[in-house]
Design a protein around this motif. Structure first.
Motif, PDB file in Angstrom:
ATOM      1  N   VAL A  36       0.837  -1.197   0.000  1.00 56.54           N
ATOM      2  CA  VAL A  36       0.000   0.000   0.000  1.00 56.54           C
ATOM      3  C   VAL A  36       0.871   1.247   0.000  1.00 56.54           C
ATOM      4  O   VAL A  36       2.046   1.210   0.369  1.00 56.54           O
ATOM      5  CB  VAL A  36      -0.954   0.031   1.218  1.00 56.54           C
ATOM      6  CG1 VAL A  36      -1.948  -1.125   1.158  1.00 56.54           C
ATOM      7  CG2 VAL A  36      -0.186   0.024   2.530  1.00 56.54           C
ATOM      8  N   ASN A  37       0.271   2.339  -0.403  1.00 50.36           N
ATOM      9  CA  ASN A  37       0.933   3.636  -0.336  1.00 50.36           C
ATOM     10  C   ASN A  37       1.128   3.984   1.145  1.00 50.36           C
ATOM     11  O   ASN A  37       0.163   4.148   1.881  1.00 50.36           O
ATOM     12  CB  ASN A  37       0.050   4.684  -1.030  1.00 50.36           C
ATOM     13  CG  ASN A  37       0.678   6.060  -1.069  1.00 50.36           C
ATOM     14  OD1 ASN A  37       1.629   6.357  -0.356  1.00 50.36           O
ATOM     15  ND2 ASN A  37       0.121   6.920  -1.897  1.00 50.36           N
ATOM     16  N   SER A  40      -0.747   6.926   2.186  1.00 53.68           N
ATOM     17  CA  SER A  40      -2.202   6.834   2.015  1.00 53.68           C
ATOM     18  C   SER A  40      -2.566   5.359   1.955  1.00 53.68           C
ATOM     19  O   SER A  40      -2.867   4.815   0.888  1.00 53.68           O
ATOM     20  CB  SER A  40      -2.643   7.560   0.739  1.00 53.68           C
ATOM     21  OG  SER A  40      -4.033   7.479   0.565  1.00 53.68           O
ATOM     22  N   TYR A  42      -4.878   3.270   2.329  1.00 51.40           N
ATOM     23  CA  TYR A  42      -6.100   2.653   1.830  1.00 51.40           C
ATOM     24  C   TYR A  42      -6.038   2.414   0.320  1.00 51.40           C
ATOM     25  O   TYR A  42      -7.023   2.001  -0.290  1.00 51.40           O
ATOM     26  CB  TYR A  42      -7.322   3.514   2.143  1.00 51.40           C
ATOM     27  CG  TYR A  42      -7.650   3.629   3.625  1.00 51.40           C
ATOM     28  CD1 TYR A  42      -7.098   2.758   4.567  1.00 51.40           C
ATOM     29  CD2 TYR A  42      -8.520   4.618   4.074  1.00 51.40           C
ATOM     30  CE1 TYR A  42      -7.391   2.867   5.910  1.00 51.40           C
ATOM     31  CE2 TYR A  42      -8.821   4.733   5.431  1.00 51.40           C
ATOM     32  CZ  TYR A  42      -8.256   3.858   6.334  1.00 51.40           C
ATOM     33  OH  TYR A  42      -8.555   3.975   7.675  1.00 51.40           O
ATOM     34  N   THR A  43      -4.883   2.685  -0.292  1.00 51.97           N
ATOM     35  CA  THR A  43      -4.715   2.484  -1.731  1.00 51.97           C
ATOM     36  C   THR A  43      -3.493   1.604  -1.997  1.00 51.97           C
ATOM     37  O   THR A  43      -2.530   1.592  -1.235  1.00 51.97           O
ATOM     38  CB  THR A  43      -4.531   3.825  -2.460  1.00 51.97           C
ATOM     39  OG1 THR A  43      -3.382   4.508  -1.921  1.00 51.97           O
ATOM     40  CG2 THR A  43      -5.758   4.709  -2.286  1.00 51.97           C
ATOM     41  N   TYR A  44      -3.536   0.865  -3.099  1.00 46.23           N
ATOM     42  CA  TYR A  44      -2.444  -0.035  -3.467  1.00 46.23           C
ATOM     43  C   TYR A  44      -1.208   0.724  -3.935  1.00 46.23           C
ATOM     44  O   TYR A  44      -1.292   1.803  -4.527  1.00 46.23           O
ATOM     45  CB  TYR A  44      -2.880  -0.962  -4.607  1.00 46.23           C
ATOM     46  CG  TYR A  44      -3.783  -2.094  -4.194  1.00 46.23           C
ATOM     47  CD1 TYR A  44      -3.325  -3.118  -3.374  1.00 46.23           C
ATOM     48  CD2 TYR A  44      -5.093  -2.132  -4.640  1.00 46.23           C
ATOM     49  CE1 TYR A  44      -4.153  -4.164  -3.003  1.00 46.23           C
ATOM     50  CE2 TYR A  44      -5.937  -3.177  -4.285  1.00 46.23           C
ATOM     51  CZ  TYR A  44      -5.464  -4.183  -3.456  1.00 46.23           C
ATOM     52  OH  TYR A  44      -6.295  -5.207  -3.094  1.00 46.23           O
ATOM     53  N   HIS A  45      -0.057   0.095  -3.692  1.00 50.80           N
ATOM     54  CA  HIS A  45       1.203   0.481  -4.309  1.00 50.80           C
ATOM     55  C   HIS A  45       1.792  -0.805  -4.857  1.00 50.80           C
ATOM     56  O   HIS A  45       2.158  -1.707  -4.098  1.00 50.80           O
ATOM     57  CB  HIS A  45       2.141   1.124  -3.282  1.00 50.80           C
ATOM     58  CG  HIS A  45       3.336   1.788  -3.891  1.00 50.80           C
ATOM     59  ND1 HIS A  45       4.309   2.400  -3.132  1.00 50.80           N
ATOM     60  CD2 HIS A  45       3.734   1.952  -5.185  1.00 50.80           C
ATOM     61  CE1 HIS A  45       5.239   2.899  -3.912  1.00 50.80           C
ATOM     62  NE2 HIS A  45       4.915   2.633  -5.163  1.00 50.80           N
ATOM     63  N   GLU A  63      -2.150   3.347  -7.006  1.00 55.55           N
ATOM     64  CA  GLU A  63      -3.521   3.313  -7.521  1.00 55.55           C
ATOM     65  C   GLU A  63      -4.324   4.434  -6.863  1.00 55.55           C
ATOM     66  O   GLU A  63      -4.493   4.455  -5.650  1.00 55.55           O
ATOM     67  CB  GLU A  63      -4.199   1.974  -7.238  1.00 55.55           C
ATOM     68  CG  GLU A  63      -5.576   1.902  -7.897  1.00 55.55           C
ATOM     69  CD  GLU A  63      -6.462   0.791  -7.355  1.00 55.55           C
ATOM     70  OE1 GLU A  63      -7.304   0.301  -8.110  1.00 55.55           O
ATOM     71  OE2 GLU A  63      -6.306   0.428  -6.172  1.00 55.55           O
ATOM     72  N   ILE A  64      -4.808   5.369  -7.695  1.00 53.72           N
ATOM     73  CA  ILE A  64      -5.635   6.478  -7.211  1.00 53.72           C
ATOM     74  C   ILE A  64      -6.859   6.553  -8.127  1.00 53.72           C
ATOM     75  O   ILE A  64      -6.871   7.314  -9.111  1.00 53.72           O
ATOM     76  CB  ILE A  64      -4.868   7.812  -7.197  1.00 53.72           C
ATOM     77  CG1 ILE A  64      -3.501   7.651  -6.505  1.00 53.72           C
ATOM     78  CG2 ILE A  64      -5.693   8.897  -6.505  1.00 53.72           C
ATOM     79  CD1 ILE A  64      -2.664   8.917  -6.504  1.00 53.72           C
ATOM     80  N   LEU A 312      -9.402  -1.751   0.840  1.00 56.88           N
ATOM     81  CA  LEU A 312      -8.820  -2.074  -0.442  1.00 56.88           C
ATOM     82  C   LEU A 312      -9.785  -2.897  -1.292  1.00 56.88           C
ATOM     83  O   LEU A 312     -10.508  -3.750  -0.781  1.00 56.88           O
ATOM     84  CB  LEU A 312      -7.519  -2.872  -0.264  1.00 56.88           C
ATOM     85  CG  LEU A 312      -6.349  -2.160   0.429  1.00 56.88           C
ATOM     86  CD1 LEU A 312      -5.230  -3.153   0.721  1.00 56.88           C
ATOM     87  CD2 LEU A 312      -5.840  -1.004  -0.424  1.00 56.88           C
TER      88      LEU A 312
END
Length: 319
Positions: A36-37, A40, A42-45, A63-64, A312
């Protein structure tokens, strides 16, 4: 202090599933980390690279989904490069991209090297470059599980193109601050592009710089590059860079622990975000085969696993 070449390049995607399918099933890269980021969570990295994620082979994507669509223009990283072993590999990629209905330029010569341009699923500009005449930073080791034969596989990051309104300012940062050497220049779309290399040189240590007076200011968003990272040997050298960049007065992050590597971020005078990142500890700190839906978290976020995973979207990365 001497930078060693490209470390990783980070982009923005609007859809992790489409991004994963393109970079693993079409380009044949390995997803070495699904995390994850950290800023942040709650978003994938997502991290794609060679067999073990060697420095200089990694593309990462934030991913945004709600981000605006990025637009090309000046004061941006306008194109990313990927290395392939030979001219024969480029011919293979010309056929493969056509098979997957990916629009591309066809193979052409640029700065005495054969290249091929295309865009990914988000419109990111990508260039494949042949290593046939390359001397300098070594490439990585292709992923054994790739759908692309190893003799044609992507082996690392290639030149990145900086597009700036005030070219002389970025030129000064590259040559006077970061220690890049000017290697020559070529014409591209009526723009003069200066070629810089650092460390051992070669395709894996190259930045190209153009002055851009034709376009509007770039807008960061889906399909654009967030930042580029260059390789630093270790923590001791990174701390020297931190002190040096701070003394020069550049806005910067200071020393940052990214778990897989340690970093310094700063913006050069045209606003391009540059990261300096250590080669270690590396992805092998917790590296193993892909585990389907499992999300790897750095220790600082592990106690929030249930909360983070609840936010996610499901992304099964078995292929």
């Amino acid at each position: 202090m001497r930078l060693k070449g490209l470390h990783h390049i980070s982009m923005i995607t609007g859809n992790a599933r489409a991004n994963f399918d393109f970079y693993t099933k079409v380009l044949g890269l390995r997803l070495v980390k699904k995390t994850v980021n950290q800023d942040s969570p709650y978003t994938y990295h997502l991290y794609y690279a060679d067999e073990i994620g060697n420095p200089g082979t990694t593309l990462t994507f934030f991913e945004i989904p709600d981000a605006i669509r990025g637009s090309k223009g000046y004061n941006s990283i306008a194109r990313v490069g990927l290395r392939v072993p030979s001219d024969e590999a480029l011919a293979y990629w010309e056929e493969r991209l056509t098979m997957f209905h990916v629009k591309h330029s066809g193979v052409y010569e640029q700065f005495d090297r054969n290249v091929l341009d295309f865009e990914d699923v988000d419109g990111l500009s990508v260039q494949l470059i042949s290593d046939r005449r390359n001397e300098g930073v070594a490439g990585g080791t292709p992923w054994e599980g790739s759908p692309v034969p190893s003799e044609f596989a992507i082996i690392g990051l290639g030149p990145v193109l900086f597009s700036t309104l005030k070219k002389e300012k970025t030129d000064r940062v590259l040559s006077k601050v970061l220690g890049f050497d000017r290697m020559g220049a070529f014409e591209d779309d009526e723009k003069l592009v200066t070629v810089f290399q650092v460390g051992e040189g070669g395709n894996g240590a190259e930045v190209q710089l153009e002055g851009n007076f034709k376009d509007a200011h770039a807008v960061e968003g889906i399909g654009s590059v967030h930042h580029v990272a260059f390789r630093v040997e270790d923590d001791a050298e990174l701390r020297e860079w931190v002190e040096y960049i701070q003394d020069l007065g550049y806005p910067n992050s200071g020393f940052v622990d990214r778990h897989y590597f340690h970093s310094l971020y700063f913006r050069e005078e045209n606003g391009i975000l540059i990261e300096l990142a250590t080669d270690g500890p590396g992805f092998k700190t917790d590296f193993e085969k892909e585990r389907g839906t499992y999300v790897e978290l750095p220790p600082a976020l592990e106690n929030r696993r249930a909360e983070i995973e609840a936010h996610l979207t499901e992304l099964d990365t078995d292929i």
